[in-house]
Design a protein around this motif. Structure first.
Motif, PDB file in Angstrom:
ATOM      1  N   PRO A  43      -4.684  -1.632  -2.180  1.00  0.00           N
ATOM      2  CA  PRO A  43      -4.126  -2.062  -0.888  1.00  0.00           C
ATOM      3  C   PRO A  43      -2.961  -3.035  -1.021  1.00  0.00           C
ATOM      4  O   PRO A  43      -2.160  -3.178  -0.100  1.00  0.00           O
ATOM      5  CB  PRO A  43      -5.323  -2.721  -0.189  1.00  0.00           C
ATOM      6  N   ASP A  44      -2.866  -3.714  -2.180  1.00  0.00           N
ATOM      7  CA  ASP A  44      -1.773  -4.670  -2.385  1.00  0.00           C
ATOM      8  C   ASP A  44      -0.486  -3.999  -2.864  1.00  0.00           C
ATOM      9  O   ASP A  44       0.556  -4.651  -2.996  1.00  0.00           O
ATOM     10  CB  ASP A  44      -2.189  -5.734  -3.408  1.00  0.00           C
ATOM     11  N   LEU A  45      -0.552  -2.696  -3.094  1.00  0.00           N
ATOM     12  CA  LEU A  45       0.604  -1.958  -3.597  1.00  0.00           C
ATOM     13  C   LEU A  45       1.495  -1.540  -2.431  1.00  0.00           C
ATOM     14  O   LEU A  45       1.082  -0.752  -1.568  1.00  0.00           O
ATOM     15  CB  LEU A  45       0.135  -0.722  -4.375  1.00  0.00           C
ATOM     16  N   GLY A  46       2.730  -2.049  -2.407  1.00  0.00           N
ATOM     17  CA  GLY A  46       3.643  -1.778  -1.310  1.00  0.00           C
ATOM     18  C   GLY A  46       4.513  -0.553  -1.550  1.00  0.00           C
ATOM     19  O   GLY A  46       4.681  -0.097  -2.683  1.00  0.00           O
ATOM     20  N   PHE A  47       5.097  -0.033  -0.457  1.00  0.00           N
ATOM     21  CA  PHE A  47       5.940   1.155  -0.543  1.00  0.00           C
ATOM     22  C   PHE A  47       7.176   0.900  -1.400  1.00  0.00           C
ATOM     23  O   PHE A  47       7.579   1.755  -2.194  1.00  0.00           O
ATOM     24  CB  PHE A  47       6.360   1.588   0.873  1.00  0.00           C
ATOM     25  N   ASN A  48       7.781  -0.280  -1.242  1.00  0.00           N
ATOM     26  CA  ASN A  48       8.984  -0.594  -2.019  1.00  0.00           C
ATOM     27  C   ASN A  48       8.697  -0.643  -3.518  1.00  0.00           C
ATOM     28  O   ASN A  48       9.528  -0.245  -4.338  1.00  0.00           O
ATOM     29  CB  ASN A  48       9.584  -1.932  -1.568  1.00  0.00           C
ATOM     30  N   GLU A  49       7.519  -1.144  -3.885  1.00  0.00           N
ATOM     31  CA  GLU A  49       7.139  -1.201  -5.298  1.00  0.00           C
ATOM     32  C   GLU A  49       6.954   0.203  -5.858  1.00  0.00           C
ATOM     33  O   GLU A  49       7.387   0.497  -6.985  1.00  0.00           O
ATOM     34  CB  GLU A  49       5.851  -2.004  -5.457  1.00  0.00           C
ATOM     35  N   LEU A  51       8.379   2.900  -4.723  1.00  0.00           N
ATOM     36  CA  LEU A  51       9.687   3.550  -4.734  1.00  0.00           C
ATOM     37  C   LEU A  51      10.578   3.033  -5.865  1.00  0.00           C
ATOM     38  O   LEU A  51      11.160   3.817  -6.632  1.00  0.00           O
ATOM     39  CB  LEU A  51      10.374   3.338  -3.384  1.00  0.00           C
ATOM     40  N   ASN A  52      10.674   1.707  -6.000  1.00  0.00           N
ATOM     41  CA  ASN A  52      11.615   1.106  -6.956  1.00  0.00           C
ATOM     42  C   ASN A  52      11.096   1.099  -8.387  1.00  0.00           C
ATOM     43  O   ASN A  52      11.838   1.387  -9.331  1.00  0.00           O
ATOM     44  CB  ASN A  52      11.955  -0.327  -6.531  1.00  0.00           C
ATOM     45  N   LEU A  56      11.849   5.711  -8.696  1.00  0.00           N
ATOM     46  CA  LEU A  56      13.234   5.612  -9.155  1.00  0.00           C
ATOM     47  C   LEU A  56      13.320   5.959 -10.640  1.00  0.00           C
ATOM     48  O   LEU A  56      14.160   6.765 -11.064  1.00  0.00           O
ATOM     49  CB  LEU A  56      13.784   4.203  -8.905  1.00  0.00           C
ATOM     50  N   ASN A  57      12.418   5.390 -11.430  1.00  0.00           N
ATOM     51  CA  ASN A  57      12.394   5.669 -12.865  1.00  0.00           C
ATOM     52  C   ASN A  57      11.831   7.050 -13.169  1.00  0.00           C
ATOM     53  O   ASN A  57      12.207   7.681 -14.160  1.00  0.00           O
ATOM     54  CB  ASN A  57      11.575   4.591 -13.589  1.00  0.00           C
ATOM     55  N   PHE A  58      10.937   7.529 -12.318  1.00  0.00           N
ATOM     56  CA  PHE A  58      10.422   8.901 -12.421  1.00  0.00           C
ATOM     57  C   PHE A  58      11.562   9.896 -12.249  1.00  0.00           C
ATOM     58  O   PHE A  58      11.671  10.885 -12.995  1.00  0.00           O
ATOM     59  CB  PHE A  58       9.356   9.112 -11.334  1.00  0.00           C
ATOM     60  N   THR A  59      12.445   9.628 -11.282  1.00  0.00           N
ATOM     61  CA  THR A  59      13.589  10.505 -11.038  1.00  0.00           C
ATOM     62  C   THR A  59      14.548  10.509 -12.219  1.00  0.00           C
ATOM     63  O   THR A  59      15.058  11.563 -12.619  1.00  0.00           O
ATOM     64  CB  THR A  59      14.331  10.061  -9.761  1.00  0.00           C
ATOM     65  N   PHE A 134       4.025   0.350 -14.632  1.00  0.00           N
ATOM     66  CA  PHE A 134       3.450   0.675 -13.323  1.00  0.00           C
ATOM     67  C   PHE A 134       2.244   1.606 -13.493  1.00  0.00           C
ATOM     68  O   PHE A 134       1.188   1.407 -12.875  1.00  0.00           O
ATOM     69  CB  PHE A 134       4.517   1.325 -12.445  1.00  0.00           C
ATOM     70  N   GLU A 135       2.392   2.640 -14.337  1.00  0.00           N
ATOM     71  CA  GLU A 135       1.300   3.584 -14.566  1.00  0.00           C
ATOM     72  C   GLU A 135       0.080   2.894 -15.171  1.00  0.00           C
ATOM     73  O   GLU A 135      -1.063   3.183 -14.796  1.00  0.00           O
ATOM     74  CB  GLU A 135       1.774   4.715 -15.485  1.00  0.00           C
ATOM     75  N   LYS A 136       0.334   1.980 -16.103  1.00  0.00           N
ATOM     76  CA  LYS A 136      -0.767   1.262 -16.739  1.00  0.00           C
ATOM     77  C   LYS A 136      -1.533   0.411 -15.726  1.00  0.00           C
ATOM     78  O   LYS A 136      -2.755   0.310 -15.776  1.00  0.00           O
ATOM     79  CB  LYS A 136      -0.230   0.378 -17.865  1.00  0.00           C
TER      80      LYS A 136
END
Length: 363
Positions: A43-49, A51-52, A56-59, A134-136
């Motif tokens: 629940p603490d994970l925001g949309f901007n986090e 995305l950015n 972004l790095n996935f892309t 992020f994945e970890k």
């Protein structure tokens, strides 16, 4: 360059970008459907986090991964369209050879190869650090985390004469147990440091050893010192204890080459997983030339069935290339083999196919 060269080059690059813009959203949509549950668990994970830090790095990662595929499909689509519109017939009637016809394609392939090399060697490894962190934190399961968290029965050669041995080490809290450091003069043991507990201090890059004992061996006597706790310095860090190929993906090539060189001097036996990662950063972009020749040769002549037949054959060849590439990576990671040979096998095999198709198309 002539007008026809600019025409082919511009349409080639536009089709390439269009193909990428189709493939990337598909990859993102599939990934979102797989990861949505992981995102909602925090629940603490925001949309901007998300995305950015992640997408972004996935892309960036998948744009680089899809470049050879997008290039191959783009060349087939565009060249098939030229053929179906009888534009190639007009070009050949103007006494333009097949070799000369390839000229703008090779310019486009060169631009894409240079971009892919820069991304492979520097941009993608840097962005992978943020994505994997992020994945970890939010995605990886406990089993995957534990594989990187615990190290057991580890030995490392620090210099030509110094070796360390660690029974267990936790890379999360940087604490290890049953530590030994031995220094040799040739085959003769000169000193040995033992400690029940070892802790790495990130702040000042020192180690704290607890319940330690040091033995100095002289020609006619030994000296033994011991203590409860002492701070000291060793020429390694906890990261050096984990030899996982995933870490290679996070290192720019200059850092990766330095790491491989240091590891060889330390006596690490199998570094092939790292060598495979280093070599494929060059082999895959260079494949752009091979795939371009194959694609143009396939689509140069007008076929019954049109673009669909050319595309089906091309996709089949592309999947064969990816299959051989993955097999080469796995075999190249095995200890004792020549990694560079296995990494370049797909390019060698498909290079031979490209030469055959090129010679046939010239006729």
């Amino acid at each position: 360059m002539k007008i026809i060269d600019w025409y082919i080059l511009k349409r080639f690059l536009v089709t390439f970008l269009f193909t990428l813009l189709i493939l990337i959203p598909i990859a993102i949509a599939i990934d979102v459907s797989e990861k949505i549950d992981n995102f909602l668990e925090h629940p603490d994970l925001g949309f901007n986090e998300i995305l950015n830090d992640y997408y972004l790095n996935f892309t960036i990662y998948y744009t680089n991964t899809f470049m050879p595929l997008a290039l191959f499909i783009a060349v087939i689509l565009f060249t098939s369209k030229l053929s179906n519109n009888t534009e190639i017939i007009a070009i050949t009637n103007a006494k333009v050879s097949f070799t000369r016809f390839l000229y703008p394609y090779f310019i486009g392939a060169t631009l894409i190869t240079i971009l892919s090399l820069a991304m492979n060697h520097y941009v993608v490894p840097t962005s992978s650090k943020t994505r994997k962190a992020f994945e970890k934190k939010y995605i990886n399961n406990s089993k995957q985390i534990n594989e990187l968290k615990y190290v057991s029965d580890f030995s490392l050669q620090l210099t030509d004469s110094t070796y360390i041995f660690i029974r267990t080490f936790n890379t999360e809290n940087n604490i290890g147990y049953d530590f030994n450091s031995e220094t040799y003069d040739g085959l003769k043991l000169k000193s040995k440091l033992s400690a029940n507990r070892l802790k790495y201090n990130v702040k000042d890059s020192t180690f704290t050893i607890s319940t330690w004992k040091k033995r100095l061996i002289y020609k006619d006597r030994d000296s033994i010192f011991s203590g409860n706790k002492i701070d000291t310095v060793f020429s390694f860090t906890p990261r050096d204890l984990i030899y996982k190929s995933a870490f290679a993906q996070e290192m720019p090539s200059n850092e990766l080459m330095k790491f491989i060189d240091i590891s060889k001097k330390r006596g690490v036996k199998n570094l092939n997983a790292y060598l495979v990662e280093l070599y494929k950063r060059t082999s895959l972009p260079v494949a752009s030339y091979i795939l371009t020749i194959i694609a143009v040769a396939l689509a140069f002549r007008k076929r019954r069935g049109g673009t669909g037949v050319n595309l089906a054959i091309g996709v089949g060849i592309m999947f064969l290339y990816v299959f051989f590439m993955k097999v080469g990576e796995v075999l190249g990671s095995v200890a004792g083999v020549n990694s560079i040979t296995y990494v370049w096998i797909p390019n060698i095999l498909f290079g031979a196919v490209a030469v055959y198709l090129y010679l046939n198309a010239r006729k």
